[in-house]
Design a protein around this motif. Structure first.
Motif, short mmCIF file in Angstrom:
data_model
loop_
_atom_site.label_atom_id
_atom_site.label_comp_id
_atom_site.label_asym_id
_atom_site.label_seq_id
_atom_site.Cartn_x
_atom_site.Cartn_y
_atom_site.Cartn_z
N SER A 144 51.11 46.45 36.72
CA SER A 144 51.32 45.63 37.91
C SER A 144 51.99 46.46 38.99
O SER A 144 52.99 47.14 38.72
CB SER A 144 52.21 44.44 37.51
N THR A 145 51.46 46.43 40.19
CA THR A 145 52.04 47.22 41.29
C THR A 145 52.99 46.40 42.14
O THR A 145 54.10 46.84 42.43
CB THR A 145 50.90 47.82 42.16
N THR A 146 52.58 45.21 42.54
CA THR A 146 53.46 44.41 43.41
C THR A 146 54.19 43.32 42.61
O THR A 146 54.91 42.51 43.19
CB THR A 146 52.67 43.73 44.55
N THR A 197 50.87 40.61 38.36
CA THR A 197 50.42 40.57 36.96
C THR A 197 51.63 40.54 36.01
O THR A 197 51.58 39.91 34.95
CB THR A 197 49.48 41.76 36.65
N SER A 207 45.86 44.36 37.06
CA SER A 207 45.33 43.99 38.38
C SER A 207 44.25 44.98 38.78
O SER A 207 44.11 46.05 38.19
CB SER A 207 46.45 43.94 39.41
N THR A 208 43.48 44.61 39.80
CA THR A 208 42.37 45.43 40.28
C THR A 208 42.70 46.00 41.65
O THR A 208 43.18 45.28 42.54
CB THR A 208 41.09 44.58 40.41
N CYS A 268 38.64 40.81 40.50
CA CYS A 268 39.19 41.03 39.15
C CYS A 268 38.30 41.95 38.31
O CYS A 268 38.11 41.72 37.11
CB CYS A 268 39.45 39.72 38.44
C1 LIG Z 1 44.17 48.25 48.69
C2 LIG Z 1 43.91 47.06 47.81
C3 LIG Z 1 42.74 47.00 47.06
C4 LIG Z 1 42.46 45.89 46.26
N1 LIG Z 1 41.27 45.82 45.57
C5 LIG Z 1 40.96 44.71 44.88
C6 LIG Z 1 39.68 44.58 44.23
O1 LIG Z 1 38.82 45.46 44.27
N2 LIG Z 1 39.43 43.44 43.53
C7 LIG Z 1 40.34 42.44 43.45
O2 LIG Z 1 40.04 41.43 42.82
N3 LIG Z 1 41.56 42.52 44.05
C8 LIG Z 1 41.88 43.63 44.76
N4 LIG Z 1 43.10 43.73 45.38
C9 LIG Z 1 44.09 42.63 45.22
C10 LIG Z 1 45.14 42.90 44.13
O3 LIG Z 1 44.54 43.05 42.88
C11 LIG Z 1 46.11 41.71 44.13
O4 LIG Z 1 46.94 41.79 45.28
C12 LIG Z 1 46.93 41.58 42.88
O5 LIG Z 1 47.64 40.36 42.92
C13 LIG Z 1 47.92 42.70 42.69
O6 LIG Z 1 48.53 42.50 41.44
P1 LIG Z 1 49.76 43.38 40.91
O7 LIG Z 1 50.92 43.11 41.80
O8 LIG Z 1 49.99 42.89 39.54
O9 LIG Z 1 49.34 44.81 40.93
C14 LIG Z 1 43.40 44.81 46.18
C15 LIG Z 1 44.59 44.89 46.92
C16 LIG Z 1 44.85 45.98 47.73
C17 LIG Z 1 46.14 46.02 48.53
#
Ligand SMILES: Cc1cc2nc3c(=O)[nH]c(=O)nc-3n(C[C@H](O)[C@H](O)[C@H](O)COP(=O)(O)O)c2cc1C
Length: 148
Positions: free
Chosen positions: A10-12, A15, A58-59, A102
């Protein structure tokens, strides 16, 4: 008491929040839950006697599907693990405004099937902020808890 390992990338924090909510629910139902950030996990641990393993990612990306950056190396090492028969669940966050909504969840789902793991329920995909999907997360965890 079902021993359950939850590994998430998870980055932000989205997840991570979903992983925590799933873990809390399963604990309420009596499971013994270990929650682990993927950056502190190794694929060898997947076969360390768990009744159930949940993988969440996450994606990221745009043109191509990209895993959350810490999850990427873990995903590539999965081929080295002997996952045949392992009972698993897959989840993750994304955003349906991207072309591969996703996509990481889809790839994990495929990989688990390819490696012979037993998927316990349909993958959970969370669109946007997890707060808005608390009921879906709980329902998914509830389905899972009936099988572990
Ligand atoms: C630069 C960028 C690219 C992303 N690409 C995708 C993607 O290809 N498919 C998708 O479903 N979500 C995409 N997202 C949305 C993230 O997956 C979403 O914000 C998610 O909640 C981040 O979860 P995390 O905080 O657990 O990493 C993207 C977001 C960013 C900022």
């Amino acid at each position: 008491m079902a021993k359950t390992l939850i590994i998430y990338g998870s980055t932000t924090g989205n997840t991570e929040m979903v992983a925590e909510q799933i873990g809390d629910y399963l604990q309420e139902k009596g499971a013994e839950v270990t929650l682990r950030d993927v950056s502190n996990a190794r694929v060898e641990e997947l076969t360390a006697g768990w009744d159930c393993v949940l993988l969440g990612a996450s994606t990221w990306g745009d043109e191509e599907i990209e895993f959350q950056e810490d999850f990427e190396p873990f995903y590539h090492n999965l081929d080295q693990a002997e996952l045949k028969g392992l009972r698993v669940g897959v989840f993750g966050c994304g955003d349906s405004s991207f072309p591969h909504y996703c996509g990481a969840v889809d790839l994990l789902d495929q990989k688990m099937t390819e490696l012979g793991a037993e998927l316990l329920n349909e993958p959970l995909r969370i669109d946007g902020e997890p707060d808005a999907s608390a009921a879906d997360i709980r329902q998914w965890a509830a389905e899972l808890s009936t099988t572990i």
